[in-house]
Design an enzyme around this catalytic site. Structure first.
Site, PDB file in Angstrom:
ATOM      1  N   ASP A 136     -10.036  -1.179   6.520  1.00 52.94           N
ATOM      2  CA  ASP A 136     -10.632  -0.211   7.446  1.00 52.94           C
ATOM      3  C   ASP A 136     -11.345  -0.932   8.571  1.00 52.94           C
ATOM      4  O   ASP A 136     -12.199  -1.797   8.326  1.00 52.94           O
ATOM      5  CB  ASP A 136     -11.652   0.673   6.721  1.00 52.94           C
ATOM      6  CG  ASP A 136     -11.017   1.679   5.786  1.00 52.94           C
ATOM      7  OD1 ASP A 136      -9.871   2.093   6.043  1.00 52.94           O
ATOM      8  OD2 ASP A 136     -11.673   2.066   4.806  1.00 52.94           O
TER       9      ASP A 136
ATOM     10  N   ARG B 183      -5.042   1.840  -4.948  1.00 54.21           N
ATOM     11  CA  ARG B 183      -4.276   1.166  -3.893  1.00 54.21           C
ATOM     12  C   ARG B 183      -4.270  -0.337  -4.103  1.00 54.21           C
ATOM     13  O   ARG B 183      -5.224  -0.900  -4.613  1.00 54.21           O
ATOM     14  CB  ARG B 183      -4.836   1.495  -2.520  1.00 54.21           C
ATOM     15  CG  ARG B 183      -6.270   1.018  -2.338  1.00 54.21           C
ATOM     16  CD  ARG B 183      -7.006   1.796  -1.312  1.00 54.21           C
ATOM     17  NE  ARG B 183      -7.406   3.062  -1.886  1.00 54.21           N
ATOM     18  CZ  ARG B 183      -8.366   3.813  -1.409  1.00 54.21           C
ATOM     19  NH1 ARG B 183      -9.025   3.453  -0.353  1.00 54.21           N
ATOM     20  NH2 ARG B 183      -8.684   4.937  -1.972  1.00 54.21           N
TER      21      ARG B 183
ATOM     22  N   ARG C 278       0.834  -1.205   0.000  1.00 58.76           N
ATOM     23  CA  ARG C 278       0.000   0.000   0.000  1.00 58.76           C
ATOM     24  C   ARG C 278       0.865   1.249   0.000  1.00 58.76           C
ATOM     25  O   ARG C 278       1.793   1.378   0.793  1.00 58.76           O
ATOM     26  CB  ARG C 278      -0.917   0.001   1.241  1.00 58.76           C
ATOM     27  CG  ARG C 278      -1.674   1.301   1.498  1.00 58.76           C
ATOM     28  CD  ARG C 278      -2.910   1.420   0.626  1.00 58.76           C
ATOM     29  NE  ARG C 278      -3.528   2.719   0.680  1.00 58.76           N
ATOM     30  CZ  ARG C 278      -4.595   3.026   1.412  1.00 58.76           C
ATOM     31  NH1 ARG C 278      -5.155   2.126   2.172  1.00 58.76           N
ATOM     32  NH2 ARG C 278      -5.115   4.234   1.359  1.00 58.76           N
TER      33      ARG C 278
ATOM     34  N   ASP D 147      -6.726  -1.819   0.943  1.00 58.02           N
ATOM     35  CA  ASP D 147      -7.196  -0.882   1.964  1.00 58.02           C
ATOM     36  C   ASP D 147      -7.944  -1.705   2.998  1.00 58.02           C
ATOM     37  O   ASP D 147      -8.833  -2.483   2.639  1.00 58.02           O
ATOM     38  CB  ASP D 147      -8.121   0.153   1.326  1.00 58.02           C
ATOM     39  CG  ASP D 147      -8.566   1.231   2.294  1.00 58.02           C
ATOM     40  OD1 ASP D 147      -7.804   1.558   3.225  1.00 58.02           O
ATOM     41  OD2 ASP D 147      -9.683   1.761   2.118  1.00 58.02           O
TER      42      ASP D 147
END
Length: 182
Positions: free
Chosen positions: A105, A100, A91, A103
């Site tokens: 989260d 990217r 990343r 990712d």
């Protein structure tokens, strides 16, 4: 598999996305790295969805999914592990909401709230993003988890932009990574 008494462990929900390289392989590798951590067990994963980019739109489509994990880590420790996995998978943070390799989260963790420079829980924008809510709706058990199920489904019912997300394929992570509990 983590052997435990439920009071010591938290259930957390993570959104995963990728739009560079072998998107599916990168997401499966992220799940494998999560599950390989001695304090994290991947419990469930959603299907994979192909989604149009949001924010910075001049980039390839994403593959998105969600995973439920069980952990003894604090939210901050889990976030640190997610950021480490992102780095290990290449990343690079050049453009906000830009392309990217991966990712990860942290969306929600046992109904806990955080509002620090490092971490906001629940994730402040998850209710605005079909690419988060649709995969999440695959794996949140009905009627449980401090209202998360109700939140996800009520947010989905009023959200615009769901036409920018389509089922790409069911998740075969456990089949690809070995027997359950590996």
């Amino acid at each position: 598999m983590i052997a435990h008494s439920t009071s010591e462990y938290s259930e957390a929900y993570i959104a995963l996305g990728a739009n560079l390289g072998d998107r599916e392989q990168t997401l499966l590798e992220a799940l494998t790295l999560l599950d390989a951590h001695h304090e994290i067990e991947v419990l469930r994963c959603s299907s994979l969805y192909e989604t149009e980019p949001v924010g910075y739109v001049d980039q390839p489509s994403f593959l998105n999914m969600a995973a439920a994990v069980q952990t003894r880590l604090t939210p901050e420790q889990l976030l640190t592990e997610l950021l480490d996995i992102e780095n290990r998978l290449g990343r690079v943070r050049d453009i906000r909401w830009g392309p990217r390799t991966v990712d990860l989260d942290l969306l929600w963790m046992d109904g806990q709230s955080r509002d620090t420079e490092l971490l906001q829980l629940p994730h402040p924008r998850m209710g605005e993003r079909a690419f988060v809510l649709v995969p999440l709706s695959d794996i949140v058990p009905e009627g449980e988890l401090s209202g998360l199920y109700t939140y996800v489904h009520s947010s989905l019912s009023v959200l615009d932009g769901k036409d920018g997300i389509q089922l790409w394929k069911t998740c075969n992570w456990r089949a690809a990574s070995g027997p359950f509990g590996s």
